[in-house]
Design an enzyme around this catalytic site. Structure first.
Site, mmCIF file in Angstrom:
data_model
loop_
_atom_site.group_PDB
_atom_site.id
_atom_site.type_symbol
_atom_site.label_atom_id
_atom_site.label_comp_id
_atom_site.label_asym_id
_atom_site.label_seq_id
_atom_site.Cartn_x
_atom_site.Cartn_y
_atom_site.Cartn_z
ATOM 1 N N HIS A 75 0.847 -1.195 0.000
ATOM 2 C CA HIS A 75 0.000 0.000 0.000
ATOM 3 C C HIS A 75 0.878 1.239 0.000
ATOM 4 O O HIS A 75 1.710 1.405 0.879
ATOM 5 C CB HIS A 75 -0.902 0.023 1.235
ATOM 6 C CG HIS A 75 -2.121 -0.837 1.089
ATOM 7 N ND1 HIS A 75 -3.219 -0.720 1.897
ATOM 8 C CD2 HIS A 75 -2.413 -1.821 0.204
ATOM 9 C CE1 HIS A 75 -4.142 -1.607 1.520
ATOM 10 N NE2 HIS A 75 -3.667 -2.286 0.503
ATOM 11 N N TYR A 204 -8.661 5.741 8.073
ATOM 12 C CA TYR A 204 -8.732 6.106 9.490
ATOM 13 C C TYR A 204 -9.752 7.236 9.617
ATOM 14 O O TYR A 204 -9.615 8.262 8.958
ATOM 15 C CB TYR A 204 -7.365 6.585 9.989
ATOM 16 C CG TYR A 204 -6.320 5.493 10.086
ATOM 17 C CD1 TYR A 204 -5.570 5.099 8.986
ATOM 18 C CD2 TYR A 204 -6.073 4.860 11.309
ATOM 19 C CE1 TYR A 204 -4.608 4.103 9.087
ATOM 20 C CE2 TYR A 204 -5.111 3.862 11.425
ATOM 21 C CZ TYR A 204 -4.388 3.488 10.311
ATOM 22 O OH TYR A 204 -3.433 2.501 10.409
ATOM 23 N N PRO A 296 -2.858 0.772 19.031
ATOM 24 C CA PRO A 296 -2.707 0.234 17.672
ATOM 25 C C PRO A 296 -2.875 1.248 16.545
ATOM 26 O O PRO A 296 -2.611 0.923 15.382
ATOM 27 C CB PRO A 296 -3.798 -0.843 17.592
ATOM 28 C CG PRO A 296 -4.768 -0.507 18.664
ATOM 29 C CD PRO A 296 -4.010 0.180 19.740
ATOM 30 N N LYS A 300 2.130 0.164 14.956
ATOM 31 C CA LYS A 300 3.566 0.114 15.227
ATOM 32 C C LYS A 300 4.030 -1.055 16.101
ATOM 33 O O LYS A 300 5.228 -1.353 16.153
ATOM 34 C CB LYS A 300 4.002 1.432 15.920
ATOM 35 C CG LYS A 300 3.935 2.647 15.022
ATOM 36 C CD LYS A 300 5.126 2.700 14.085
ATOM 37 C CE LYS A 300 4.916 3.595 12.898
ATOM 38 N NZ LYS A 300 4.526 2.892 11.672
ATOM 39 N N TYR A 387 4.414 6.694 9.379
ATOM 40 C CA TYR A 387 3.589 5.519 9.100
ATOM 41 C C TYR A 387 4.382 4.429 8.388
ATOM 42 O O TYR A 387 4.256 3.243 8.716
ATOM 43 C CB TYR A 387 2.345 5.915 8.285
ATOM 44 C CG TYR A 387 1.276 4.862 8.340
ATOM 45 C CD1 TYR A 387 0.340 4.845 9.367
ATOM 46 C CD2 TYR A 387 1.216 3.851 7.389
ATOM 47 C CE1 TYR A 387 -0.629 3.858 9.453
ATOM 48 C CE2 TYR A 387 0.249 2.854 7.459
ATOM 49 C CZ TYR A 387 -0.668 2.867 8.491
ATOM 50 O OH TYR A 387 -1.611 1.878 8.581
#
Ligand code: RFL
Ligand code: PHB
Length: 396
Positions: A75, A204, A296, A300, A387
Protein backbone atom coordinates in the site's frame (compact mmCIF):
# COMPACT_ATOMS: atom_id res chain seq x y z
CA UNK A 1 14.20 -34.87 26.48
CA UNK A 2 14.60 -31.62 28.38
CA UNK A 3 17.04 -29.07 26.97
CA UNK A 4 19.68 -27.93 29.41
CA UNK A 5 22.08 -25.56 27.66
CA UNK A 6 22.09 -22.96 24.84
CA UNK A 7 23.72 -19.67 23.89
CA UNK A 8 20.61 -17.44 23.91
CA UNK A 9 17.50 -18.45 25.85
CA UNK A 10 14.45 -16.78 24.31
CA UNK A 11 11.23 -16.45 26.28
CA UNK A 12 8.16 -16.22 24.02
CA UNK A 13 7.33 -17.17 20.44
CA UNK A 14 5.62 -13.97 19.33
CA UNK A 15 7.11 -12.01 16.44
CA UNK A 16 9.99 -10.70 18.61
CA UNK A 17 11.20 -14.11 19.85
CA UNK A 18 10.71 -15.91 16.53
CA UNK A 19 12.43 -13.26 14.43
CA UNK A 20 15.30 -13.00 16.89
CA UNK A 21 15.87 -16.74 16.73
CA UNK A 22 16.10 -16.60 12.92
CA UNK A 23 18.46 -13.62 12.92
CA UNK A 24 20.72 -15.42 15.42
CA UNK A 25 20.58 -18.66 13.43
CA UNK A 26 21.91 -16.80 10.37
CA UNK A 27 24.89 -15.70 12.48
CA UNK A 28 25.54 -19.25 13.63
CA UNK A 29 24.29 -18.50 17.16
CA UNK A 30 22.23 -21.18 18.90
CA UNK A 31 19.01 -20.35 20.70
CA UNK A 32 16.10 -22.12 22.36
CA UNK A 33 12.60 -20.62 22.40
CA UNK A 34 10.35 -21.45 25.34
CA UNK A 35 6.67 -20.60 24.79
CA UNK A 36 4.01 -21.05 27.44
CA UNK A 37 1.05 -21.45 25.05
CA UNK A 38 0.28 -24.19 22.49
CA UNK A 39 1.29 -23.85 18.84
CA UNK A 40 -2.35 -23.58 17.71
CA UNK A 41 -3.04 -20.81 20.24
CA UNK A 42 0.00 -18.79 19.12
CA UNK A 43 -0.85 -19.28 15.44
CA UNK A 44 -4.49 -18.35 15.90
CA UNK A 45 -4.14 -14.97 17.65
CA UNK A 46 -5.58 -12.16 15.51
CA UNK A 47 -3.52 -9.02 15.92
CA UNK A 48 -1.65 -6.58 13.69
CA UNK A 49 -1.90 -6.25 9.93
CA UNK A 50 0.57 -3.64 8.68
CA UNK A 51 4.28 -4.28 8.05
CA UNK A 52 6.64 -1.35 7.64
CA UNK A 53 9.05 -1.60 4.76
CA UNK A 54 11.91 -2.30 7.19
CA UNK A 55 10.00 -5.18 8.83
CA UNK A 56 9.23 -6.77 5.47
CA UNK A 57 12.91 -6.37 4.55
CA UNK A 58 13.94 -8.18 7.75
CA UNK A 59 11.65 -11.09 6.89
CA UNK A 60 13.23 -11.22 3.45
CA UNK A 61 16.69 -11.15 5.02
CA UNK A 62 15.96 -14.23 7.13
CA UNK A 63 14.48 -16.07 4.14
CA UNK A 64 10.87 -16.42 5.29
CA UNK A 65 9.28 -14.05 2.81
CA UNK A 66 8.07 -16.46 0.14
CA UNK A 67 4.38 -16.37 1.06
CA UNK A 68 4.60 -12.70 2.07
CA UNK A 69 5.80 -11.76 -1.44
CA UNK A 70 2.88 -13.71 -2.93
CA UNK A 71 0.07 -12.68 -0.62
CA UNK A 72 1.16 -9.36 0.95
CA UNK A 73 -0.56 -6.26 -0.44
CA UNK A 74 1.76 -3.26 -0.92
CA UNK A 75 0.00 0.00 0.00
CA UNK A 76 1.45 3.34 -1.08
CA UNK A 77 -1.18 5.46 0.69
CA UNK A 78 -3.63 5.74 3.59
CA UNK A 79 -6.79 7.81 3.89
CA UNK A 80 -7.94 10.13 6.64
CA UNK A 81 -11.69 10.76 6.85
CA UNK A 82 -13.07 13.71 8.84
CA UNK A 83 -15.90 16.23 8.41
CA UNK A 84 -17.33 14.40 5.40
CA UNK A 85 -13.92 14.63 3.71
CA UNK A 86 -11.65 11.84 2.55
CA UNK A 87 -7.99 12.88 2.29
CA UNK A 88 -5.42 10.48 0.85
CA UNK A 89 -1.85 10.68 2.15
CA UNK A 90 0.45 9.49 -0.59
CA UNK A 91 3.10 7.87 1.59
CA UNK A 92 5.34 6.85 -1.27
CA UNK A 93 5.41 10.39 -2.70
CA UNK A 94 6.46 11.85 0.68
CA UNK A 95 9.10 9.25 1.56
CA UNK A 96 11.03 8.69 -1.64
CA UNK A 97 8.95 5.68 -2.64
CA UNK A 98 8.46 3.78 0.64
CA UNK A 99 5.32 1.71 1.13
CA UNK A 100 3.83 -0.63 3.75
CA UNK A 101 2.73 -4.22 3.27
CA UNK A 102 -0.66 -5.53 4.39
CA UNK A 103 0.13 -8.99 5.74
CA UNK A 104 -1.41 -10.32 8.95
CA UNK A 105 0.64 -11.03 12.07
CA UNK A 106 -1.00 -14.47 12.11
CA UNK A 107 0.70 -15.31 8.82
CA UNK A 108 4.03 -13.79 9.89
CA UNK A 109 3.95 -15.99 13.01
CA UNK A 110 3.02 -19.14 11.06
CA UNK A 111 5.75 -18.54 8.46
CA UNK A 112 8.40 -18.00 11.16
CA UNK A 113 7.31 -21.07 13.16
CA UNK A 114 7.28 -23.33 10.12
CA UNK A 115 10.75 -22.16 9.02
CA UNK A 116 12.16 -22.67 12.51
CA UNK A 117 10.75 -26.18 12.87
CA UNK A 118 11.85 -27.08 9.30
CA UNK A 119 15.39 -26.07 10.27
CA UNK A 120 15.17 -28.49 13.21
CA UNK A 121 15.87 -25.63 15.63
CA UNK A 122 14.47 -25.86 19.18
CA UNK A 123 11.09 -24.21 19.70
CA UNK A 124 9.15 -25.64 22.64
CA UNK A 125 5.44 -25.01 23.18
CA UNK A 126 3.55 -25.37 26.46
CA UNK A 127 6.76 -24.76 28.38
CA UNK A 128 6.15 -21.70 30.60
CA UNK A 129 9.21 -20.02 32.07
CA UNK A 130 8.57 -19.67 35.79
CA UNK A 131 11.88 -18.21 36.93
CA UNK A 132 14.90 -16.30 35.58
CA UNK A 133 18.02 -16.58 37.70
CA UNK A 134 21.59 -15.36 37.63
CA UNK A 135 21.17 -12.75 34.89
CA UNK A 136 23.09 -10.15 36.83
CA UNK A 137 26.14 -12.49 36.98
CA UNK A 138 27.68 -14.42 34.14
CA UNK A 139 25.43 -17.48 34.38
CA UNK A 140 21.76 -16.93 33.59
CA UNK A 141 19.33 -19.82 33.98
CA UNK A 142 15.75 -20.16 32.84
CA UNK A 143 13.53 -22.33 34.98
CA UNK A 144 10.70 -23.77 32.89
CA UNK A 145 7.97 -26.36 33.17
CA UNK A 146 7.22 -29.16 30.74
CA UNK A 147 4.59 -31.84 31.31
CA UNK A 148 4.38 -30.88 34.96
CA UNK A 149 8.15 -31.20 35.53
CA UNK A 150 10.62 -28.40 36.23
CA UNK A 151 13.76 -28.00 34.14
CA UNK A 152 16.68 -25.62 34.02
CA UNK A 153 18.09 -24.10 30.79
CA UNK A 154 21.55 -22.59 31.22
CA UNK A 155 22.40 -19.85 28.73
CA UNK A 156 24.86 -17.02 28.04
CA UNK A 157 22.07 -14.49 27.54
CA UNK A 158 18.31 -14.27 28.06
CA UNK A 159 15.98 -12.47 25.62
CA UNK A 160 12.69 -11.54 27.27
CA UNK A 161 10.37 -11.55 24.23
CA UNK A 162 7.41 -12.57 26.34
CA UNK A 163 4.99 -9.70 25.77
CA UNK A 164 3.40 -7.23 28.14
CA UNK A 165 2.16 -9.89 30.59
CA UNK A 166 5.37 -11.94 30.53
CA UNK A 167 7.74 -12.86 33.32
CA UNK A 168 10.95 -11.12 32.13
CA UNK A 169 10.10 -7.51 33.01
CA UNK A 170 8.41 -8.62 36.22
CA UNK A 171 11.57 -10.45 37.29
CA UNK A 172 13.55 -7.23 37.40
CA UNK A 173 14.03 -5.42 40.71
CA UNK A 174 11.44 -2.58 40.51
CA UNK A 175 14.07 -0.17 41.84
CA UNK A 176 16.06 -0.62 38.61
CA UNK A 177 13.05 -0.11 36.34
CA UNK A 178 11.49 3.18 35.20
CA UNK A 179 8.04 2.79 33.72
CA UNK A 180 5.94 5.35 31.84
CA UNK A 181 2.29 4.64 31.20
CA UNK A 182 -0.82 6.21 29.73
CA UNK A 183 -4.10 4.36 29.46
CA UNK A 184 -6.85 5.65 27.22
CA UNK A 185 -10.50 5.76 28.31
CA UNK A 186 -11.64 3.61 25.36
CA UNK A 187 -10.87 0.43 23.44
CA UNK A 188 -11.18 -0.90 19.89
CA UNK A 189 -13.90 -3.36 18.97
CA UNK A 190 -12.59 -5.31 15.97
CA UNK A 191 -14.45 -7.56 13.54
CA UNK A 192 -12.89 -9.87 10.96
CA UNK A 193 -15.06 -11.14 8.07
CA UNK A 194 -14.67 -12.81 4.71
CA UNK A 195 -16.00 -9.90 2.68
CA UNK A 196 -14.16 -7.67 0.19
CA UNK A 197 -12.80 -4.43 1.70
CA UNK A 198 -14.82 -1.21 1.27
CA UNK A 199 -11.81 0.60 -0.20
CA UNK A 200 -8.46 -0.25 -1.75
CA UNK A 201 -6.45 1.40 1.03
CA UNK A 202 -6.89 1.79 4.79
CA UNK A 203 -9.23 4.53 6.03
CA UNK A 204 -8.73 6.11 9.49
CA UNK A 205 -11.89 7.93 10.52
CA UNK A 206 -12.47 10.78 12.95
CA UNK A 207 -16.22 11.00 13.62
CA UNK A 208 -18.29 12.79 16.26
CA UNK A 209 -19.53 9.33 17.41
CA UNK A 210 -15.96 8.01 17.73
CA UNK A 211 -13.06 6.58 15.75
CA UNK A 212 -13.39 3.90 13.04
CA UNK A 213 -10.86 2.07 10.88
CA UNK A 214 -11.34 0.17 7.61
CA UNK A 215 -8.54 -2.33 7.18
CA UNK A 216 -8.08 -5.67 5.46
CA UNK A 217 -6.10 -8.89 5.33
CA UNK A 218 -6.61 -9.75 1.64
CA UNK A 219 -8.88 -8.80 -1.30
CA UNK A 220 -11.51 -11.10 0.22
CA UNK A 221 -11.01 -10.58 3.96
CA UNK A 222 -11.74 -7.32 5.81
CA UNK A 223 -10.82 -6.10 9.27
CA UNK A 224 -12.87 -3.24 10.72
CA UNK A 225 -12.58 -1.47 14.06
CA UNK A 226 -14.76 0.97 15.97
CA UNK A 227 -13.92 2.86 19.15
CA UNK A 228 -15.86 1.49 22.13
CA UNK A 229 -15.91 2.11 25.88
CA UNK A 230 -12.95 0.67 27.76
CA UNK A 231 -15.28 -1.54 29.82
CA UNK A 232 -17.50 -2.60 26.91
CA UNK A 233 -18.27 -6.31 26.49
CA UNK A 234 -18.07 -8.18 23.14
CA UNK A 235 -21.12 -10.21 24.20
CA UNK A 236 -23.19 -7.01 23.94
CA UNK A 237 -22.47 -6.68 20.21
CA UNK A 238 -24.35 -8.50 17.46
CA UNK A 239 -22.81 -8.47 13.98
CA UNK A 240 -25.67 -6.25 12.82
CA UNK A 241 -25.08 -3.69 15.58
CA UNK A 242 -21.39 -3.58 14.68
CA UNK A 243 -22.02 -3.01 10.95
CA UNK A 244 -24.65 -0.32 11.68
CA UNK A 245 -22.35 1.58 14.01
CA UNK A 246 -19.43 1.29 11.60
CA UNK A 247 -21.44 2.65 8.67
CA UNK A 248 -22.70 5.58 10.74
CA UNK A 249 -19.10 6.70 11.24
CA UNK A 250 -17.91 6.36 7.64
CA UNK A 251 -18.19 8.95 4.85
CA UNK A 252 -21.44 8.12 2.93
CA UNK A 253 -19.62 6.89 -0.21
CA UNK A 254 -17.53 4.47 1.84
CA UNK A 255 -20.49 3.34 3.97
CA UNK A 256 -22.33 2.38 0.80
CA UNK A 257 -19.37 0.29 -0.34
CA UNK A 258 -19.19 -1.77 2.88
CA UNK A 259 -20.06 -5.41 2.28
CA UNK A 260 -21.29 -7.08 5.46
CA UNK A 261 -20.98 -10.72 6.47
CA UNK A 262 -20.79 -12.95 9.53
CA UNK A 263 -17.86 -12.45 11.88
CA UNK A 264 -14.91 -14.83 11.84
CA UNK A 265 -13.71 -13.14 15.00
CA UNK A 266 -14.69 -10.21 17.19
CA UNK A 267 -12.67 -8.86 20.13
CA UNK A 268 -11.93 -5.75 22.16
CA UNK A 269 -8.37 -4.43 22.49
CA UNK A 270 -7.53 -1.95 25.25
CA UNK A 271 -5.42 1.10 24.29
CA UNK A 272 -2.27 1.88 26.21
CA UNK A 273 1.09 3.63 25.86
CA UNK A 274 3.77 2.04 28.03
CA UNK A 275 7.57 2.10 28.15
CA UNK A 276 9.94 0.33 30.56
CA UNK A 277 13.51 1.64 30.76
CA UNK A 278 16.17 0.41 30.40
CA UNK A 279 15.77 -2.63 28.12
CA UNK A 280 18.85 -4.40 29.49
CA UNK A 281 19.66 -5.78 32.95
CA UNK A 282 22.99 -7.57 33.01
CA UNK A 283 22.53 -10.53 30.68
CA UNK A 284 18.76 -10.11 30.39
CA UNK A 285 17.48 -8.12 27.39
CA UNK A 286 13.86 -7.08 26.85
CA UNK A 287 12.43 -6.78 23.32
CA UNK A 288 8.99 -6.05 21.85
CA UNK A 289 5.84 -5.79 23.95
CA UNK A 290 7.77 -6.98 27.02
CA UNK A 291 9.33 -3.50 27.10
CA UNK A 292 6.75 -1.25 25.44
CA UNK A 293 3.14 -1.01 24.26
CA UNK A 294 1.65 1.41 21.77
CA UNK A 295 -2.02 2.00 21.01
CA UNK A 296 -2.71 0.23 17.67
CA UNK A 297 -3.61 3.46 15.83
CA UNK A 298 -0.14 3.87 14.31
CA UNK A 299 0.19 0.13 13.50
CA UNK A 300 3.57 0.11 15.23
CA UNK A 301 3.54 -2.71 17.83
CA UNK A 302 4.75 -5.54 15.67
CA UNK A 303 7.15 -3.28 13.80
CA UNK A 304 8.82 -2.12 17.00
CA UNK A 305 9.28 -5.75 18.04
CA UNK A 306 11.11 -6.25 14.73
CA UNK A 307 13.39 -3.23 15.09
CA UNK A 308 14.29 -4.17 18.69
CA UNK A 309 15.43 -7.65 17.67
CA UNK A 310 17.30 -6.28 14.66
CA UNK A 311 19.49 -4.30 17.08
CA UNK A 312 19.70 -7.12 19.61
CA UNK A 313 20.76 -9.73 17.05
CA UNK A 314 23.52 -7.41 15.79
CA UNK A 315 24.77 -6.80 19.32
CA UNK A 316 24.86 -10.53 20.11
CA UNK A 317 26.56 -11.30 16.79
CA UNK A 318 29.30 -8.72 17.51
CA UNK A 319 29.78 -10.36 20.91
CA UNK A 320 30.11 -13.92 19.60
CA UNK A 321 32.05 -13.01 16.46
CA UNK A 322 34.49 -10.44 17.80
CA UNK A 323 34.16 -10.53 21.58
CA UNK A 324 32.75 -7.02 21.52
CA UNK A 325 30.48 -5.75 24.31
CA UNK A 326 29.97 -2.17 23.10
CA UNK A 327 26.85 -2.95 21.06
CA UNK A 328 25.31 -4.92 23.94
CA UNK A 329 25.97 -1.82 26.06
CA UNK A 330 24.29 0.45 23.50
CA UNK A 331 21.30 -1.82 22.73
CA UNK A 332 18.90 -0.26 25.23
CA UNK A 333 19.51 3.40 24.40
CA UNK A 334 19.50 2.73 20.64
CA UNK A 335 16.27 0.70 20.68
CA UNK A 336 14.60 3.20 23.02
CA UNK A 337 15.23 6.16 20.71
CA UNK A 338 13.12 4.49 18.02
CA UNK A 339 10.59 3.24 20.58
CA UNK A 340 9.92 6.73 21.93
CA UNK A 341 9.37 8.14 18.44
CA UNK A 342 6.81 5.40 17.73
CA UNK A 343 5.21 6.01 21.14
CA UNK A 344 4.93 9.68 20.21
CA UNK A 345 3.45 9.06 16.77
CA UNK A 346 0.97 6.45 18.03
CA UNK A 347 -0.13 8.77 20.86
CA UNK A 348 -0.52 11.72 18.49
CA UNK A 349 -2.44 9.73 15.87
CA UNK A 350 -4.68 8.34 18.63
CA UNK A 351 -5.32 11.78 20.11
CA UNK A 352 -6.32 13.39 16.83
CA UNK A 353 -8.66 10.58 15.71
CA UNK A 354 -10.57 9.43 18.83
CA UNK A 355 -13.43 10.90 20.79
CA UNK A 356 -12.15 11.78 24.28
CA UNK A 357 -14.98 13.97 25.61
CA UNK A 358 -18.49 15.18 24.78
CA UNK A 359 -17.28 18.80 24.66
CA UNK A 360 -17.75 19.99 21.05
CA UNK A 361 -14.65 22.19 21.25
CA UNK A 362 -12.44 19.08 21.42
CA UNK A 363 -13.91 17.74 18.17
CA UNK A 364 -13.52 21.12 16.43
CA UNK A 365 -9.88 21.29 17.52
CA UNK A 366 -9.23 17.81 16.08
CA UNK A 367 -10.88 18.77 12.78
CA UNK A 368 -8.75 21.94 12.61
CA UNK A 369 -5.62 19.87 13.23
CA UNK A 370 -6.52 17.28 10.57
CA UNK A 371 -7.38 20.12 8.16
CA UNK A 372 -4.00 21.71 8.87
CA UNK A 373 -2.02 18.45 8.59
CA UNK A 374 -3.64 17.38 5.31
CA UNK A 375 -3.36 20.92 3.89
CA UNK A 376 0.37 21.16 4.56
CA UNK A 377 3.19 19.43 2.77
CA UNK A 378 5.09 19.28 6.08
CA UNK A 379 2.04 17.76 7.81
CA UNK A 380 1.55 15.08 5.17
CA UNK A 381 5.25 14.27 5.25
CA UNK A 382 5.16 13.87 9.05
CA UNK A 383 2.31 11.35 8.82
CA UNK A 384 3.84 9.52 5.84
CA UNK A 385 7.37 9.08 7.18
CA UNK A 386 6.17 7.90 10.58
CA UNK A 387 3.59 5.52 9.10
CA UNK A 388 6.00 3.79 6.72
CA UNK A 389 8.47 3.55 9.60
CA UNK A 390 11.37 5.73 10.71
CA UNK A 391 14.78 4.52 9.55
CA UNK A 392 16.91 2.19 11.65
CA UNK A 393 20.10 3.76 13.01
CA UNK A 394 23.44 2.43 11.84
CA UNK A 395 24.46 -0.06 14.54
CA UNK A 396 27.74 -1.86 14.05
P1 RFL B 1 3.73 -11.20 21.84
O1 RFL B 1 3.19 -11.34 20.45
O2 RFL B 1 2.75 -10.83 22.90
O3 RFL B 1 4.45 -12.56 22.20
C1 RFL B 1 4.89 -12.85 23.51
C2 RFL B 1 4.86 -14.35 23.69
O4 RFL B 1 5.45 -14.69 24.95
C3 RFL B 1 4.69 -15.75 25.52
N1 RFL B 1 4.92 -15.76 26.99
C4 RFL B 1 5.65 -16.71 27.62
N2 RFL B 1 6.31 -17.79 27.16
C5 RFL B 1 6.97 -18.58 28.07
N3 RFL B 1 6.98 -18.32 29.40
C6 RFL B 1 6.33 -17.24 29.92
N4 RFL B 1 6.37 -17.00 31.22
C7 RFL B 1 5.64 -16.38 29.00
N5 RFL B 1 4.91 -15.23 29.14
C8 RFL B 1 4.49 -14.89 27.91
C9 RFL B 1 3.25 -15.41 25.13
O5 RFL B 1 2.40 -16.54 25.21
C10 RFL B 1 3.46 -14.92 23.70
O6 RFL B 1 3.34 -15.96 22.76
O7 RFL B 1 4.90 -10.11 21.90
P2 RFL B 1 6.00 -9.68 20.82
O8 RFL B 1 6.67 -10.84 20.21
O9 RFL B 1 6.78 -8.60 21.46
O10 RFL B 1 5.15 -9.05 19.60
C11 RFL B 1 4.48 -7.84 19.75
C12 RFL B 1 3.20 -7.83 18.90
O11 RFL B 1 2.52 -9.05 19.06
C13 RFL B 1 2.31 -6.68 19.32
O12 RFL B 1 3.06 -5.48 19.42
C14 RFL B 1 1.18 -6.39 18.37
O13 RFL B 1 0.38 -7.50 18.06
C15 RFL B 1 0.33 -5.31 19.06
N6 RFL B 1 -1.00 -5.31 18.55
C16 RFL B 1 -1.19 -4.71 17.38
N7 RFL B 1 -0.14 -4.11 16.74
C17 RFL B 1 -0.32 -3.52 15.57
O14 RFL B 1 0.67 -3.02 14.99
N8 RFL B 1 -1.59 -3.47 15.01
C18 RFL B 1 -2.68 -4.06 15.61
O15 RFL B 1 -3.77 -4.04 15.09
C19 RFL B 1 -2.51 -4.70 16.84
N9 RFL B 1 -3.55 -5.30 17.49
C20 RFL B 1 -2.05 -5.95 19.27
C21 RFL B 1 -3.33 -5.94 18.70
C22 RFL B 1 -1.84 -6.57 20.51
C23 RFL B 1 -2.89 -7.17 21.23
N10 RFL B 1 -2.59 -7.76 22.54
C24 RFL B 1 -1.25 -7.71 23.05
C25 RFL B 1 -3.49 -8.35 23.41
C26 RFL B 1 -4.39 -6.55 19.37
C27 RFL B 1 -4.18 -7.17 20.63
C28 RFL B 1 -5.38 -7.83 21.27
C1 PHB C 1 -5.29 -4.19 11.29
O1 PHB C 1 -5.51 -4.45 10.09
O2 PHB C 1 -5.53 -5.00 12.18
C2 PHB C 1 -4.79 -2.85 11.65
C3 PHB C 1 -4.39 -1.98 10.67
C4 PHB C 1 -3.91 -0.71 11.01
C5 PHB C 1 -3.85 -0.36 12.34
C6 PHB C 1 -4.23 -1.24 13.33
C7 PHB C 1 -4.71 -2.50 12.98
O3 PHB C 1 -3.42 0.89 12.68
Amino acid sequence: MALTRTQVGIIGSGPAGLLLSHLLHREGIESVILERRSRSYVEGRIRAGVLEQGTADLLREVGVAERMEREGLPHAGINLAFSERLERIDMAAHTGGKTVLIYGQTKVTRDLIRARLDAGAPLLFETPVVGIEGYLDAKPRLIYEQNGQRHELRCDFVAGCDGYHGIARRSVDPARLHTFEKTYPFGWLGLLADVPPAAEELIYVNHARGFALCSMRSPTRSRYYIQCDADDDVARWTDEAFWDELRRRLPPRVAEAVVTGPRLEMSIAPLRSFVAEPMRFGRLFLAGDAAHIVPPTGAKGLNLAASDVHYLARALAAHYREGRTDLLDRYSETALRRVWKAIRFSWWFTSVLHKFTDDPIDHRLQIAELDYITGSNAGRTMVAENYVGLPLEPFD
